[in-house]
Design a protein around this motif. Structure first.
Motif, PDB file in Angstrom:
ATOM      1  N   PHE A   9       1.070  -0.920  -0.234  1.00 33.76           N
ATOM      2  CA  PHE A   9      -0.022   0.014  -0.281  1.00 33.76           C
ATOM      3  C   PHE A   9       1.285   1.425  -0.335  1.00 33.76           C
ATOM      4  CE2 PHE A   9      -2.714  -3.253   3.147  1.00 33.76           C
ATOM      5  CZ  PHE A   9      -3.120  -3.504   1.631  1.00 33.76           C
ATOM      6  N   GLY A  49      -9.298   3.816   4.864  1.00 35.47           N
ATOM      7  CA  GLY A  49      -8.115   3.366   4.350  1.00 35.47           C
ATOM      8  C   GLY A  49      -8.190   4.464   3.359  1.00 35.47           C
ATOM      9  N   GLY A  51      -5.502   6.273   2.374  1.00 32.36           N
ATOM     10  CA  GLY A  51      -3.817   6.015   1.311  1.00 32.36           C
ATOM     11  C   GLY A  51      -3.576   7.052   0.882  1.00 32.36           C
ATOM     12  N   ASP A  73      -6.548   6.576   8.225  1.00 33.92           N
ATOM     13  CA  ASP A  73      -5.733   5.576   7.499  1.00 33.92           C
ATOM     14  C   ASP A  73      -4.841   5.387   8.684  1.00 33.92           C
ATOM     15  OD1 ASP A  73      -4.670   4.350   4.181  1.00 33.92           O
ATOM     16  OD2 ASP A  73      -3.453   3.933   5.569  1.00 33.92           O
ATOM     17  N   HIS A  74      -4.427   3.911   9.094  1.00 36.56           N
ATOM     18  CA  HIS A  74      -3.341   4.037  10.187  1.00 36.56           C
ATOM     19  C   HIS A  74      -1.469   3.767   9.307  1.00 36.56           C
ATOM     20  CE1 HIS A  74      -3.206  -1.011   9.072  1.00 36.56           C
ATOM     21  NE2 HIS A  74      -2.892   0.156   7.791  1.00 36.56           N
ATOM     22  N   ASN A  78       1.303   7.079   4.069  1.00 38.62           N
ATOM     23  CA  ASN A  78       0.765   7.501   3.214  1.00 38.62           C
ATOM     24  C   ASN A  78      -0.670   9.086   3.986  1.00 38.62           C
ATOM     25  OD1 ASN A  78       1.164   4.917   2.254  1.00 38.62           O
ATOM     26  ND2 ASN A  78      -0.948   4.180   2.389  1.00 38.62           N
ATOM     27  N   HIS A 116      -5.224   6.444  12.072  1.00 39.51           N
ATOM     28  CA  HIS A 116      -5.917   5.388  12.778  1.00 39.51           C
ATOM     29  C   HIS A 116      -5.924   4.125  12.674  1.00 39.51           C
ATOM     30  CE1 HIS A 116      -9.013   5.034  15.886  1.00 39.51           C
ATOM     31  NE2 HIS A 116      -9.419   4.348  15.145  1.00 39.51           N
ATOM     32  N   ASP A 117      -6.088   3.041  13.104  1.00 43.18           N
ATOM     33  CA  ASP A 117      -6.462   1.858  12.753  1.00 43.18           C
ATOM     34  C   ASP A 117      -8.088   0.772  12.934  1.00 43.18           C
ATOM     35  OD1 ASP A 117      -6.265  -1.334  12.295  1.00 43.18           O
ATOM     36  OD2 ASP A 117      -4.598  -1.569  13.275  1.00 43.18           O
ATOM     37  N   PHE A 118      -8.516   0.658  12.564  1.00 41.87           N
ATOM     38  CA  PHE A 118     -10.043   0.546  12.609  1.00 41.87           C
ATOM     39  C   PHE A 118     -10.091  -1.040  12.156  1.00 41.87           C
ATOM     40  CE2 PHE A 118      -9.363   2.819   8.051  1.00 41.87           C
ATOM     41  CZ  PHE A 118      -9.679   1.706   7.094  1.00 41.87           C
ATOM     42  N   SER A 135     -12.680   2.941  -1.009  1.00 46.86           N
ATOM     43  CA  SER A 135     -11.618   2.524  -1.797  1.00 46.86           C
ATOM     44  C   SER A 135     -10.632   1.606  -1.777  1.00 46.86           C
ATOM     45  CB  SER A 135     -11.594   4.028  -2.856  1.00 46.86           C
ATOM     46  OG  SER A 135     -10.290   3.353  -4.082  1.00 46.86           O
ATOM     47  N   ALA A 136     -10.420   0.079  -2.436  1.00 51.51           N
ATOM     48  CA  ALA A 136      -9.329  -0.586  -2.763  1.00 51.51           C
ATOM     49  C   ALA A 136      -9.884  -1.274  -1.209  1.00 51.51           C
ATOM     50  CB  ALA A 136      -9.001  -0.113  -3.455  1.00 51.51           C
ATOM     51  N   PHE A 196      -7.799  -7.995  10.026  1.00 54.28           N
ATOM     52  CA  PHE A 196      -8.860  -7.659  10.040  1.00 54.28           C
ATOM     53  C   PHE A 196      -9.961  -8.686  10.341  1.00 54.28           C
ATOM     54  CE2 PHE A 196      -8.461  -4.115   7.686  1.00 54.28           C
ATOM     55  CZ  PHE A 196      -8.749  -2.926   7.462  1.00 54.28           C
TER      56      PHE A 196
HETATM   57  C1  LIG Z   1      -5.401  -0.629  -1.152  1.00 53.33           C
HETATM   58  S1  LIG Z   1      -4.627   1.063  -0.566  1.00 53.33           S
HETATM   59  C2  LIG Z   1      -5.869   2.270  -0.672  1.00 53.33           C
HETATM   60  C3  LIG Z   1      -5.918   3.226  -0.885  1.00 53.33           C
HETATM   61  C4  LIG Z   1      -6.536   4.300  -0.921  1.00 53.33           C
HETATM   62  N1  LIG Z   1      -8.396   4.055  -1.004  1.00 53.33           N
HETATM   63  C5  LIG Z   1      -6.943   4.016  -2.668  1.00 53.33           C
HETATM   64  O1  LIG Z   1      -8.059   3.975  -3.358  1.00 53.33           O
HETATM   65  O2  LIG Z   1      -6.114   4.152  -4.143  1.00 53.33           O
HETATM   66  C6  LIG Z   1      -5.527   0.087   2.015  1.00 53.33           C
HETATM   67  C7  LIG Z   1      -5.422   1.274   2.268  1.00 53.33           C
HETATM   68  O3  LIG Z   1      -6.035   0.704   3.634  1.00 53.33           O
HETATM   69  C8  LIG Z   1      -5.113   1.189   4.808  1.00 53.33           C
HETATM   70  N2  LIG Z   1      -5.148   0.050   6.024  1.00 53.33           N
HETATM   71  C9  LIG Z   1      -5.170  -1.037   5.524  1.00 53.33           C
HETATM   72  N3  LIG Z   1      -5.472  -1.556   7.192  1.00 53.33           N
HETATM   73  C10 LIG Z   1      -5.702  -0.284   7.508  1.00 53.33           C
HETATM   74  C11 LIG Z   1      -5.944   0.046   9.003  1.00 53.33           C
HETATM   75  N4  LIG Z   1      -6.401  -1.761   9.980  1.00 53.33           N
HETATM   76  N5  LIG Z   1      -6.689   0.831   9.452  1.00 53.33           N
HETATM   77  C12 LIG Z   1      -6.840   1.760   8.743  1.00 53.33           C
HETATM   78  N6  LIG Z   1      -6.012   1.776   7.620  1.00 53.33           N
HETATM   79  C13 LIG Z   1      -5.582   0.666   6.922  1.00 53.33           C
HETATM   80  C14 LIG Z   1      -3.861   1.086   4.040  1.00 53.33           C
HETATM   81  O4  LIG Z   1      -2.891   1.499   4.907  1.00 53.33           O
HETATM   82  C15 LIG Z   1      -3.712   1.573   2.520  1.00 53.33           C
HETATM   83  O5  LIG Z   1      -3.545   3.030   2.640  1.00 53.33           O
END
Ligand SMILES: C[S@@+](CC[C@H](N)C(=O)[O-])C[C@H]1O[C@@H](n2cnc3c(N)ncnc32)[C@H](O)[C@@H]1O
Length: 282
Positions: A9, A49, A51, A73-74, A78, A116-118, A135-136, A196
């Motif tokens: 990511f 998330g 990014g 995002d955690h 990013n 933040h970690d959700f 998204s994604a 998760f």
């Molecule tokens: C595939 S990327 C997508 C990024 C963005 N939404 C995009 O479409 O370009 C997934 C994102 O989710 C974040 N992420 C993954 N697990 C997470 C968590 N437990 N808490 C917060 N963010 C998380 C990652 O750090 C990453 O930035």
């Protein structure tokens, strides 16, 4: 195998995939979202998330004139890259505490970021949020997380736009004899824990849609495939898939090398399936 993995990511990977994501977005799903808020002057949006902020760049043009975004995002790296990329995208900017205020194409956009970690609690949006976007992201989460997420959205009565959820479809044109075996192994790899619990992977989009319907939402949903040809993204994606498949041990290594070489032939196309959904109640 390549420089990117399927669990990458990094800002470099997110920037490489952003144009393909933009082209893939399902028009009907996005129009349904835009129409819902068309009469509004302002909107508060929370992107889970987030990014590097691709959702803001993709969605801001179709949302109301004044937008207040919270990017969660955690990964602090990013979110830092998001502020830099959004400042570069803006027509004008002014810094604000923990974020940015910008103008782009006549929209006035306020951005705040939240590291933040959700994974435990999906309901991390601030009070007053009127639209949640993701998204994604949804193919990374577990079926149990999807249940908690949709229940929380319903309690707060918040619409959701969830885009680019990978659905495990991989199709090469022209095809290769190993395509089905590669796709099956890749789908198995997608179910690994991404923080998760066991990931819903290829099932995630349909699980989310079913959970939203159960929670009383009306949906507009559809496919949003990447159609990749002759690009760095095709090469990186094929290498990422091959790397993931080799980790499963489900496909013979020399056959997998042949599959990978096939993907880099001239005029080859690689289709990677995704789904988008917009959900609202009442
Ligand atoms: C595939 S990327 C997508 C990024 C963005 N939404 C995009 O479409 O370009 C997934 C994102 O989710 C974040 N992420 C993954 N697990 C997470 C968590 N437990 N808490 C917060 N963010 C998380 C990652 O750090 C990453 O930035």
């Amino acid at each position: 195998m390549g420089i990117f993995t399927v669990s990458d990511f990094s800002p470099a990977w997110l920037s490489l995939r952003e144009p393909a994501d933009e082209a893939a977005r399902n028009d009907a799903v996005h129009e349904a979202c835009a129409k819902t808020f068309a009469s509004r002057a302002t909107l508060a949006i929370c992107d889970l998330g987030a990014g590097t902020g691709a959702s803001v760049r993709a969605l801001a043009p179709m949302l109301p004139a004044e937008q207040h975004w919270t990017l969660v995002d955690h990964d602090a790296n990013n979110l830092g890259a998001a502020l830099t990329a959004l400042a570069a995208w803006a027509d004008t900017t002014s810094p604000r505490d923990g974020g940015l205020t910008l103008r782009h194409g006549g929209k006035h956009i306020d951005i705040r970021t939240q590291v933040h970690d959700f994974a435990q609690n999906p309901a991390c949006w601030p009070d007053g949020t009127e639209l949640v976007t993701a998204s994604a992201l949804i193919d990374l989460v577990s079926a149990a997380w999807i249940e908690r997420f949709t229940l929380a959205l319903a309690v707060w009565n918040i619409p959701l736009l969830a885009t680019l959820t990978a659905n495990g479809k991989i199709e090469g044109r022209p095809p290769h004899a190993l395509d089905d075996a590669v796709a099956a192994a890749f789908r198995a790899h997608q179910t690994r824990n991404k923080g998760f619990g066991p990931s819903a992977g290829a099932e995630a989009a349909l699980l989310l849609e079913a959970a939203l319907v159960n929670a009383g939402y009306r949906l507009t949903a559809g496919e949003s495939p990447w159609i990749l040809d002759d690009s760095l993204l095709l090469k990186a994606t094929a290498e990422g898939i091959a790397g993931a498949v080799s980790e499963t041990g489900m496909v013979d290594t020399s056959a997998l090398t042949d599959w990978l070489q096939h993907q880099s032939r001239n005029s080859h196309q690689l289709i990677i399936g995704h789904r988008d959904v917009f959900a609202a109640r009442g």
